[in-house]
Structures are given as C-alpha cells and as structure tokens.
Design a protein around this motif. Structure first.
Motif, mmCIF file in Angstrom:
data_model
loop_
_atom_site.group_PDB
_atom_site.id
_atom_site.type_symbol
_atom_site.label_atom_id
_atom_site.label_comp_id
_atom_site.label_asym_id
_atom_site.label_seq_id
_atom_site.Cartn_x
_atom_site.Cartn_y
_atom_site.Cartn_z
ATOM 1 N N VAL A 37 40.542 -15.705 -42.983
ATOM 2 C CA VAL A 37 40.313 -14.593 -43.916
ATOM 3 C C VAL A 37 39.060 -13.807 -43.533
ATOM 4 C CG1 VAL A 37 41.472 -15.771 -45.821
ATOM 5 C CG2 VAL A 37 38.983 -16.002 -45.574
ATOM 6 N N GLY A 38 38.411 -14.205 -42.449
ATOM 7 C CA GLY A 38 37.144 -13.569 -42.084
ATOM 8 C C GLY A 38 37.259 -12.083 -41.840
ATOM 9 N N SER A 39 38.340 -11.638 -41.208
ATOM 10 C CA SER A 39 38.462 -10.219 -40.890
ATOM 11 C C SER A 39 38.704 -9.370 -42.136
ATOM 12 C CB SER A 39 39.588 -9.988 -39.868
ATOM 13 O OG SER A 39 40.857 -10.198 -40.447
ATOM 14 N N ILE A 40 39.159 -9.995 -43.229
ATOM 15 C CA ILE A 40 39.319 -9.235 -44.478
ATOM 16 C C ILE A 40 37.949 -8.796 -44.983
ATOM 17 C CG2 ILE A 40 40.097 -9.332 -46.875
ATOM 18 C CD1 ILE A 40 42.272 -11.275 -46.005
ATOM 19 N N GLY A 41 36.982 -9.708 -44.930
ATOM 20 C CA GLY A 41 35.625 -9.336 -45.330
ATOM 21 C C GLY A 41 35.035 -8.277 -44.417
ATOM 22 N N HIS A 42 35.276 -8.416 -43.115
ATOM 23 C CA HIS A 42 34.796 -7.430 -42.152
ATOM 24 C C HIS A 42 35.397 -6.058 -42.450
ATOM 25 C CE1 HIS A 42 34.284 -5.565 -38.113
ATOM 26 N NE2 HIS A 42 33.233 -6.350 -38.037
ATOM 27 N N TRP A 43 36.698 -6.027 -42.721
ATOM 28 C CA TRP A 43 37.417 -4.786 -43.067
ATOM 29 C C TRP A 43 36.845 -4.157 -44.332
ATOM 30 C CZ3 TRP A 43 40.575 -4.957 -47.587
ATOM 31 C CH2 TRP A 43 41.342 -3.815 -47.813
ATOM 32 N N ALA A 44 36.670 -4.959 -45.367
ATOM 33 C CA ALA A 44 36.272 -4.420 -46.669
ATOM 34 C C ALA A 44 34.807 -3.992 -46.708
ATOM 35 C CB ALA A 44 36.540 -5.460 -47.757
ATOM 36 N N LEU A 45 33.941 -4.743 -46.058
ATOM 37 C CA LEU A 45 32.502 -4.497 -46.188
ATOM 38 C C LEU A 45 31.967 -3.432 -45.244
ATOM 39 C CD1 LEU A 45 31.280 -8.202 -46.548
ATOM 40 C CD2 LEU A 45 31.513 -6.497 -48.372
ATOM 41 N N LEU A 46 32.622 -3.234 -44.100
ATOM 42 C CA LEU A 46 32.037 -2.369 -43.071
ATOM 43 C C LEU A 46 32.740 -1.031 -42.876
ATOM 44 C CD1 LEU A 46 31.207 -4.923 -40.214
ATOM 45 C CD2 LEU A 46 29.709 -4.057 -42.011
ATOM 46 N N PRO A 93 49.535 1.650 -42.283
ATOM 47 C CA PRO A 93 50.155 0.567 -43.063
ATOM 48 C C PRO A 93 49.226 -0.618 -43.295
ATOM 49 C CG PRO A 93 51.604 1.300 -41.291
ATOM 50 C CD PRO A 93 50.272 1.916 -41.043
ATOM 51 N N LEU A 94 48.180 -0.731 -42.478
ATOM 52 C CA LEU A 94 47.224 -1.826 -42.588
ATOM 53 C C LEU A 94 46.039 -1.454 -43.465
ATOM 54 C CD1 LEU A 94 47.251 -2.653 -38.775
ATOM 55 C CD2 LEU A 94 48.597 -3.770 -40.566
ATOM 56 N N ILE A 95 46.029 -0.210 -43.946
ATOM 57 C CA ILE A 95 44.914 0.336 -44.759
ATOM 58 C C ILE A 95 43.605 0.188 -43.995
ATOM 59 C CG2 ILE A 95 43.955 0.477 -47.096
ATOM 60 C CD1 ILE A 95 46.967 0.873 -46.939
ATOM 61 N N TYR A 96 43.658 0.531 -42.714
ATOM 62 C CA TYR A 96 42.473 0.438 -41.853
ATOM 63 C C TYR A 96 42.033 1.840 -41.442
ATOM 64 C CZ TYR A 96 39.876 -3.404 -39.722
ATOM 65 O OH TYR A 96 38.935 -4.364 -39.451
ATOM 66 N N PRO A 97 40.842 2.279 -41.848
ATOM 67 C CA PRO A 97 40.362 3.612 -41.443
ATOM 68 C C PRO A 97 40.103 3.662 -39.937
ATOM 69 C CG PRO A 97 39.117 2.753 -43.330
ATOM 70 C CD PRO A 97 39.898 1.609 -42.759
ATOM 71 N N PHE A 98 40.830 4.508 -39.256
ATOM 72 C CA PHE A 98 40.809 4.519 -37.797
ATOM 73 C C PHE A 98 39.439 4.829 -37.218
ATOM 74 C CE2 PHE A 98 41.241 7.155 -33.905
ATOM 75 C CZ PHE A 98 41.715 6.191 -33.031
#
Length: 350
Positions: free
Chosen positions: A168-177, A111-116
């Motif tokens: 919003v820092g973790s959004i960049g971490h999520w998207a870029l890495l 639901p968080l769109i986070y690749p495990f």
C-alpha cells in the motif's frame, strides 16, 4: 579519489571505481538501436493494452464471485501497463512529439486517477537523484533520528509500509505528493494544476456515474479492487527496483550518478504474464542508465549492459523470500551497513 560499492550478489567483495566514473561511460557501450523509437511497436502496445483492459473489465462483469479475484488481478495488472505507457510518455520515449506524449500520458493515467505532469516531474527528480540520501523521493529510508522523532502513529504507519504492508506504500506516495501544485513554480505549476484538475474532474464524473448505475459494490468491484492490484504492482516494482540489504543510499558528497543508476538499480524477473502486461518495466537497469530507451528496447539494452558491465549488475527473481528479506531488513538508514532493521534499532534503544 575512489568510491567503494558492495559487489552485487557477493556481500564479501567490494568494487572500487573512480569518482570520475560517469553515465556517459556506460552509454558509449550501448548499441545505437536501443534509443530508436518504433512507432509501430509503440502504438501496437497501446492497442493491445487497451484490448486487454477491456477484456479484464468484461471478465469482472461476467465472472462468478469465486473467480472475481482472478479477474481483479488480471485487470489491475493490465492497468499497470497503462501506467507504464504513461511512464514512457513522461520520459518522452514514446513519441517524438511532446504533445503526443502529453496527450497519451494523460489518457493512460486518467483511469488510475494519477496526475500526469506532477508524476512526471517528481519521477524525473527520482532519476536525477537516484539513491541520494535526502533527495530521492522513491522509498528513501528514514534516518533513525527522524524515525524516533515521530509519534507512535507515525512510527506504526512507517513500520507497516516498510514491512508486510509494503503493497500500500505507493497509495501514500500518490496521495501525499501528487495533488499539491503549490510545491511547483512557474510553468510547472500550471502543468500540474491542469493534470490535477483533469483527474479530479474525471473522478467527479465517473465515480458518481459508476455508483449510480452499479451501486457501491459496483464501484468496489469495477474500480477499487483493480486499482488496489495496480498499487500492489506499483509498490512492489518501485520498492524492489532500488532496495536490497547491501544497496546504499549515499549522502551527496559520496554519491556517484553512474554507480547509483547501474549498481543501485535492480533487474527482477517476474512471471512472464506480468512482464508482458507491464511492458518489461522490471528490466530496470537500462531505464536508469538512460530514460530515452523505449520500453520495447529495454531487453536489448540489458543484454548489452550485462556484456559490458556484468560485475555491477543485480538480478533477482520475484518471490516471497525476496520480499520477506527486503521487508524484514530494509527499514532505517545506516551509513555503514546500508540498512538497519526495526528490531535492531529498538533493541539499541532499550
């Protein structure tokens, strides 16, 4: 050879430890029961968390407009609990069977769109190199010379996420890495590819369906706003966990694993409802001493660490003043003072 560290919460005192100080010296002092997995506690936390998230979405559906912010905050915080359960799965501290950890970890992070798997591998790298300059991948401060080499847009973005827009820092971490499987090799690449395609497939089905049935506002109301609250907590937890004006990032030659995990990790007290919904992720020092400790045993382990290693323990209380101090001072890497603020750096450049 000895290593010097600033004594927590006493900036006028330094602590010296032998360079031979190892994590096993701390682990020997922990009671054995902190490492024991409890199936009932683990699965009870999952059931309660799912029910609370369902309650949150129900509150979003039926709340009048003026109560929606409260519903978003509650639901986003409960979704952060999903991530913490996935976090235990990533460290294999939820269940003994790896396939159970992988299955549940994917389910909690979908639901968080986070690749495990990409998160799991990158997060394990953070644990292996906590507060090691040029290696840690979680809120590492930029070196002044690298910051100066950025264009104005790059400097402005970095100033935002190190300042009042830290949330919003973790959004960049999520998207870029986390979506580039080519940064991994072999079996790890295949695992990451699977996780990425799974969350993209989930989003490709759920997002259009949500928009088709509830409209753009429904997408914003039911997914985007709780997701933003989740990232507020992700950014806040991860920033506070290892950031304070006197917590150093050390070059490899001066880095000591035990001191980085013990004195470089922060215990921060949050409101009790946040700690409950987020499964005590704020009790962070024992988690860095050993990732094998399940979340429901962190408080017992923390008490033991305070009894045996109390002079190294950092404890703070979440507040605006704490966040203001961190976001006012902890900007750029300084090998002597730990951090240099943007203001001091730009003053030197004039």
């Amino acid at each position: 050879m000895t290593l010097s560290f600033v004594k927590p919460q006493d900036s006028g005192t330094t602590l010296e430890v032998s360079s031979n100080f190892r994590l096993r010296d701390i682990l020997r002092t922990l009671p054995k029961e902190v490492f024991l997995k409890n199936r009932r506690k683990a699965w009870t936390s999952v059931v309660i968390n799912v029910l609370l998230v369902c309650l949150g979405y129900a509150s979003i559906a039926f709340s009048p407009w003026f109560l929606l912010p409260f519903a978003w905050i509650f639901t986003g915080t409960a979704l952060t609990g999903f991530f913490v359960i996935g976090h235990d799965c990533g460290h294999r501290s939820f269940a003994n069977r790896r396939w159970v950890n992988d299955l549940l970890g994917h389910a909690m992070m979908l639901p968080l769109i986070y690749p495990f798997h990409s998160w799991r591998l990158l997060h394990n790298h953070h644990h292996a190199h906590t507060n090691k300059m040029d290696e840690d991948n979680a809120w590492q401060p930029l070196k002044p010379e690298f910051y100066d080499s950025l264009n104005l847009l790059g400097q402005w973005v970095y100033q935002l996420v190190r300042g009042r827009f830290w949330w919003v820092g973790s959004i960049g971490h999520w998207a870029l890495l986390h979506f580039n499987w080519n940064r991994f090799e072999g079996k790890k690449r295949e695992q990451v590819r699977f996780s990425v395609l799974l969350v993209l497939g989930f989003a490709a089905i759920v997002f259009p369906t949500l928009i088709a049935t509830t409209g753009i506002w429904g997408f914003v109301k039911f997914w985007l706003m709780p997701w933003m609250v989740y990232h507020f907590w992700m950014s806040t937890f991860t920033l506070v966990h290892h950031t304070y004006a006197d917590i150093p990032f050390k070059p490899e030659a001066e880095w000591n694993e035990a001191m980085a995990q013990l004195a470089g990790s922060v215990h921060c007290d949050y409101p009790s409802w946040v700690e409950f919904l987020c499964h005590d992720i704020n009790v962070h020092i024992p988690h860095h001493v050993s990732t094998a400790i399940p979340s429901y045993n962190l408080r017992l382990a923390h008490r033991s660490i305070k009894e045996n290693w109390g002079e190294y323990v950092r404890e703070y209380t979440f507040s605006w003043s704490l966040m203001k101090q961190i976001t006012d001072e902890c900007h750029l890497y300084d090998p002597e003072k730990c951090y240099e603020s943007f203001g001091n750096h730009h003053a030197k450049e004039k």
